[in-house]
Design a protein around this motif. Structure first.
Motif, mmCIF file in Angstrom:
data_model
loop_
_atom_site.group_PDB
_atom_site.id
_atom_site.type_symbol
_atom_site.label_atom_id
_atom_site.label_comp_id
_atom_site.label_asym_id
_atom_site.label_seq_id
_atom_site.Cartn_x
_atom_site.Cartn_y
_atom_site.Cartn_z
ATOM 1 N N VAL A 129 -27.986 -38.798 -5.861
ATOM 2 C CA VAL A 129 -27.688 -38.352 -7.226
ATOM 3 C C VAL A 129 -26.188 -38.400 -7.475
ATOM 4 C CG1 VAL A 129 -27.826 -36.415 -8.832
ATOM 5 C CG2 VAL A 129 -29.787 -36.975 -7.381
ATOM 6 N N ASN A 130 -25.399 -37.959 -6.517
ATOM 7 C CA ASN A 130 -23.948 -38.035 -6.677
ATOM 8 C C ASN A 130 -23.485 -39.484 -6.859
ATOM 9 O OD1 ASN A 130 -23.347 -35.287 -6.516
ATOM 10 N ND2 ASN A 130 -23.193 -35.313 -4.285
ATOM 11 N N ALA A 131 -24.010 -40.374 -6.024
ATOM 12 C CA ALA A 131 -23.605 -41.782 -6.094
ATOM 13 C C ALA A 131 -23.926 -42.384 -7.458
ATOM 14 C CB ALA A 131 -24.289 -42.582 -4.992
ATOM 15 N N ALA A 132 -25.066 -41.984 -8.024
ATOM 16 C CA ALA A 132 -25.464 -42.504 -9.327
ATOM 17 C C ALA A 132 -24.572 -41.996 -10.449
ATOM 18 C CB ALA A 132 -26.924 -42.142 -9.603
ATOM 19 N N HIS A 133 -23.885 -40.882 -10.212
ATOM 20 C CA HIS A 133 -22.910 -40.387 -11.179
ATOM 21 C C HIS A 133 -21.510 -40.933 -10.912
ATOM 22 C CE1 HIS A 133 -25.264 -37.530 -13.605
ATOM 23 N NE2 HIS A 133 -25.973 -37.363 -12.506
ATOM 24 N N ASP A 163 -32.799 -35.118 -12.582
ATOM 25 C CA ASP A 163 -31.538 -35.654 -13.091
ATOM 26 C C ASP A 163 -31.801 -36.961 -13.845
ATOM 27 O OD1 ASP A 163 -28.973 -37.404 -12.836
ATOM 28 O OD2 ASP A 163 -28.299 -35.395 -12.278
ATOM 29 N N PRO A 164 -31.137 -37.185 -14.982
ATOM 30 C CA PRO A 164 -31.384 -38.409 -15.749
ATOM 31 C C PRO A 164 -30.986 -39.688 -15.033
ATOM 32 C CG PRO A 164 -29.554 -37.165 -16.679
ATOM 33 C CD PRO A 164 -30.219 -36.270 -15.692
ATOM 34 N N ARG A 165 -30.169 -39.594 -13.989
ATOM 35 C CA ARG A 165 -29.807 -40.788 -13.218
ATOM 36 C C ARG A 165 -30.831 -41.111 -12.132
ATOM 37 N NH1 ARG A 165 -26.675 -44.273 -15.231
ATOM 38 N NH2 ARG A 165 -25.853 -44.897 -13.204
ATOM 39 N N VAL A 166 -31.834 -40.264 -11.965
ATOM 40 C CA VAL A 166 -32.906 -40.516 -11.001
ATOM 41 C C VAL A 166 -34.030 -41.250 -11.719
ATOM 42 C CG1 VAL A 166 -34.649 -39.471 -9.499
ATOM 43 C CG2 VAL A 166 -32.315 -38.567 -9.545
ATOM 44 N N VAL A 167 -34.349 -42.458 -11.236
ATOM 45 C CA VAL A 167 -35.312 -43.307 -11.930
ATOM 46 C C VAL A 167 -36.646 -43.421 -11.200
ATOM 47 C CG1 VAL A 167 -33.546 -44.644 -13.125
ATOM 48 C CG2 VAL A 167 -34.317 -45.380 -10.851
ATOM 49 N N ALA A 168 -36.787 -42.731 -10.063
ATOM 50 C CA ALA A 168 -38.063 -42.748 -9.343
ATOM 51 C C ALA A 168 -38.105 -41.570 -8.372
ATOM 52 C CB ALA A 168 -38.263 -44.051 -8.573
ATOM 53 N N VAL A 169 -39.317 -41.153 -8.045
ATOM 54 C CA VAL A 169 -39.560 -40.183 -6.984
ATOM 55 C C VAL A 169 -39.917 -40.977 -5.740
ATOM 56 C CG1 VAL A 169 -41.038 -38.307 -6.180
ATOM 57 C CG2 VAL A 169 -40.268 -38.362 -8.575
ATOM 58 N N GLY A 170 -39.045 -40.941 -4.740
ATOM 59 C CA GLY A 170 -39.311 -41.721 -3.551
ATOM 60 C C GLY A 170 -38.120 -41.681 -2.591
ATOM 61 N N GLU A 171 -38.310 -42.057 -1.322
ATOM 62 C CA GLU A 171 -39.527 -42.710 -0.938
ATOM 63 C C GLU A 171 -40.467 -41.710 -0.277
ATOM 64 O OE1 GLU A 171 -39.052 -45.288 2.870
ATOM 65 O OE2 GLU A 171 -37.014 -45.214 2.011
ATOM 66 N N TRP A 179 -28.328 -46.269 -9.577
ATOM 67 C CA TRP A 179 -29.329 -45.263 -9.933
ATOM 68 C C TRP A 179 -29.916 -44.698 -8.645
ATOM 69 C CZ3 TRP A 179 -28.142 -49.235 -13.103
ATOM 70 C CH2 TRP A 179 -27.973 -48.940 -14.462
ATOM 71 N N ALA A 180 -30.677 -43.639 -8.769
ATOM 72 C CA ALA A 180 -31.159 -42.934 -7.582
ATOM 73 C C ALA A 180 -32.667 -42.773 -7.596
ATOM 74 C CB ALA A 180 -30.499 -41.553 -7.495
ATOM 75 N N VAL A 216 -25.807 -44.097 -19.216
ATOM 76 C CA VAL A 216 -24.847 -44.430 -18.155
ATOM 77 C C VAL A 216 -23.816 -43.314 -18.054
ATOM 78 C CG1 VAL A 216 -23.047 -46.042 -17.422
ATOM 79 C CG2 VAL A 216 -25.174 -46.889 -18.433
ATOM 80 N N ALA A 217 -23.596 -42.860 -16.835
ATOM 81 C CA ALA A 217 -22.626 -41.796 -16.597
ATOM 82 C C ALA A 217 -21.419 -42.359 -15.878
ATOM 83 C CB ALA A 217 -23.256 -40.684 -15.770
ATOM 84 N N GLY A 218 -20.274 -41.888 -16.224
ATOM 85 C CA GLY A 218 -19.055 -42.311 -15.528
ATOM 86 C C GLY A 218 -18.817 -41.444 -14.308
ATOM 87 N N PRO A 219 -17.815 -41.797 -13.517
ATOM 88 C CA PRO A 219 -17.495 -40.986 -12.332
ATOM 89 C C PRO A 219 -17.145 -39.564 -12.709
ATOM 90 C CG PRO A 219 -16.350 -43.119 -12.309
ATOM 91 C CD PRO A 219 -16.952 -42.963 -13.660
ATOM 92 N N GLU A 220 -17.571 -38.636 -11.859
ATOM 93 C CA GLU A 220 -17.247 -37.230 -12.097
ATOM 94 C C GLU A 220 -15.847 -36.925 -11.609
ATOM 95 O OE1 GLU A 220 -20.388 -35.071 -10.183
ATOM 96 O OE2 GLU A 220 -21.560 -35.053 -12.015
#
Length: 284
Positions: A64-68, A101-109, A74-75, A280-284
């Motif tokens: 999740v952090n990486a996706a932000h 989180d909106p940057r998470v696009v799937a439940v997995g694995e 995405w995560a 799309v989120a930019g870096p935190e």
């Protein structure tokens, strides 16, 4: 993967590709700068976006952090089936929060792994894996997100659990490695099959037969980096930039132009993961 083998050279550029399943943390990423370096390397050969996938709680937090940190990432978040024995109420609550989180696009694995029980100390039992798999199925349905499947030597039971629980609208079989019979069953059920570097292995006869059967609209490509580096670099460290090697091998198996195949699997990834609908989120 062996660390004594050099990393593969950059492949010929192939636009455009989405790495449908990778593990940036296991590739050595730990902060925004290292994530950006990996994505810059991938983008230089046409791999413009990746889905980085969790297999434990720490990896889920990282994903999740990486996706932000980087808008090309995405995560997907879950607890791997071999670790399903850690799914306490607190862990479930955090995985659910992360998966929302909106940057998470799937439940997995998530899924079933019958190879490791009895071989790996601390591995979740088959019963614990079934419980964890059912919980993740329910989570994906409640969040209305795709379910990303890990399957190792559990074809029949995995399909049976999906039927019994009622599969989410979108199911992705990551690193599909089974033969044509399982491929047909998944195709008939409407599942999406994601192929990794294993499809390029010369001894993967059943998988190569299965790969030729998958309808265009049910196909993704992935690295599963840092694992499963495609031929002829098997055993070397893998990274998202290696995805064009797999895409070209798959195009040859399916008798398709690589550019056409890349465009199709990219469109599939955008649809399956709803990438165009994610802010799309930019870096935190």
């Amino acid at each position: 993967m062996t660390k004594d083998r050099p990393a593969p050279p950059l492949p010929e550029r192939l636009d455009s590709l989405v790495d449908a399943h990778t593990h940036l943390d296991a590739c050595g990423a730990s902060d925004a700068a290292s994530v950006t370096a990996i994505l810059d390397r991938a983008e230089s050969v046409g791999v413009g976006r990746v889905v980085t996938v969790a297999d434990d709680l720490e990896a889920a937090r990282f994903a999740v952090n990486a996706a932000h940190w980087d808008s090309r990432v995405w995560a997907a978040t879950a607890i791997h089936p071999t670790r399903a024995n850690v799914l306490t109420d607190d862990v479930k609550a955090e995985i659910e929060a992360l998966s929302s989180d909106p940057r998470v696009v799937a439940v997995g694995e998530t899924g079933l792994d019958y190879y490791w029980p009895g071989k790996l100390d601390g591995c979740a039992s088959v019963s614990e894996q079934h419980d964890g798999f059912r919980w993740h199925i329910d989570l994906a349905k409640r969040l209305q997100k795709p379910l990303m499947i890990h399957n190792r030597e559990a074809d029949d039971d995995l399909l049976a659990v999906l039927r019994a629980e009622g599969a989410p609208e979108t199911v992705i079989f990551h690193c599909f490695s089974s033969g044509p019979d399982m491929a047909r069953a998944c195709i008939d059920a409407g599942y999406v099959l994601s192929l990794s570097g294993t499809v390029s292995f010369k001894n993967a006869h059943a998988l190569r037969e299965a790969a030729a059967l998958i309808p265009d609209d049910q196909l993704l490509v992935e690295t599963d980096a840092p694992f499963l580096t495609p031929h002829p670099f098997r055993g070397a460290p893998n990274e998202p930039y290696c995805l064009p090697y797999t895409a070209r091998a798959l195009a040859a198996i399916r008798d398709r132009d690589p550019v056409e195949l890349a465009a199709k699997v990219t469109a599939n990834a955008e649809r399956v993961y709803a990438l165009t609908a994610v802010q799309v989120a930019g870096p935190e």
